[in-house]
Scaffold this motif. Sequence first.
Motif, PDB file in Angstrom:
ATOM      1  N   THR A 140       0.863  -1.184   0.000  1.00 47.16           N
ATOM      2  CA  THR A 140       0.000   0.000   0.000  1.00 47.16           C
ATOM      3  C   THR A 140       0.895   1.229   0.000  1.00 47.16           C
ATOM      4  N   ILE A 141       0.662   2.069  -1.001  1.00 47.45           N
ATOM      5  CA  ILE A 141       1.406   3.326  -1.124  1.00 47.45           C
ATOM      6  C   ILE A 141       0.387   4.435  -1.336  1.00 47.45           C
ATOM      7  N   ASP A 142       0.424   5.413  -0.458  1.00 49.57           N
ATOM      8  CA  ASP A 142      -0.483   6.564  -0.519  1.00 49.57           C
ATOM      9  C   ASP A 142      -1.940   6.113  -0.551  1.00 49.57           C
ATOM     10  N   THR A 199      -3.503   0.201  -3.105  1.00 50.79           N
ATOM     11  CA  THR A 199      -2.833  -1.097  -3.035  1.00 50.79           C
ATOM     12  C   THR A 199      -2.333  -1.490  -4.411  1.00 50.79           C
ATOM     13  N   ALA A 258       7.112   0.679   1.879  1.00 51.88           N
ATOM     14  CA  ALA A 258       6.815   1.481   3.074  1.00 51.88           C
ATOM     15  C   ALA A 258       7.632   2.774   3.073  1.00 51.88           C
ATOM     16  N   ASP A 309       5.975   5.077   0.594  1.00 49.21           N
ATOM     17  CA  ASP A 309       4.747   5.566   1.210  1.00 49.21           C
ATOM     18  C   ASP A 309       5.064   6.661   2.227  1.00 49.21           C
ATOM     19  N   ASP A 363      -1.556  13.470  -7.007  1.00 46.43           N
ATOM     20  CA  ASP A 363      -0.860  12.206  -6.759  1.00 46.43           C
ATOM     21  C   ASP A 363       0.386  12.044  -7.614  1.00 46.43           C
ATOM     22  N   THR A 366       4.229  11.664  -6.312  1.00 50.36           N
ATOM     23  CA  THR A 366       5.013  10.476  -6.671  1.00 50.36           C
ATOM     24  C   THR A 366       6.329  10.875  -7.331  1.00 50.36           C
TER      25      THR A 366
END
Length: 121
Positions: free
Chosen positions: A7-9, A12, A30, A33, A48, A52
């Motif tokens: 899970t990032i931001d 999933t 992690a 994230d 987003d 990123t």
Amino acid sequence: MPQIVVTIDGKTYRMACAEGEEAHLETLAADVDGKIAELRESFGQIGDLRLTVMAAIMATDQLFEARRRIGELEGRVEADAVDRAANDEDGATARQAFIRSLDETAETIERITAKLAGEGR
């Protein structure tokens, strides 16, 4: 090939990785994230994709700095190896000179001893 879900931001992602690399990939995800969360905290909702990209640039900057430091440290290690080799040569030369000096001293003592033995007769 193992697959894991990271899970990032808040999103999933299913990812494949090499056998035994699952925990490492989870740690990397992690970290990404965390970088995105840190940026979101600093800049708010800026999109987003932009977050990123900024996280990728931060990670790349850290990698660049780590590579620079590694190069610097490798240079120091190489210079130290050259210095040690020179010191080893100096030490070997000093040992050889000391051995020659001991040999000369032993020869002198032997000559004196022979003279004294000859005079004592």
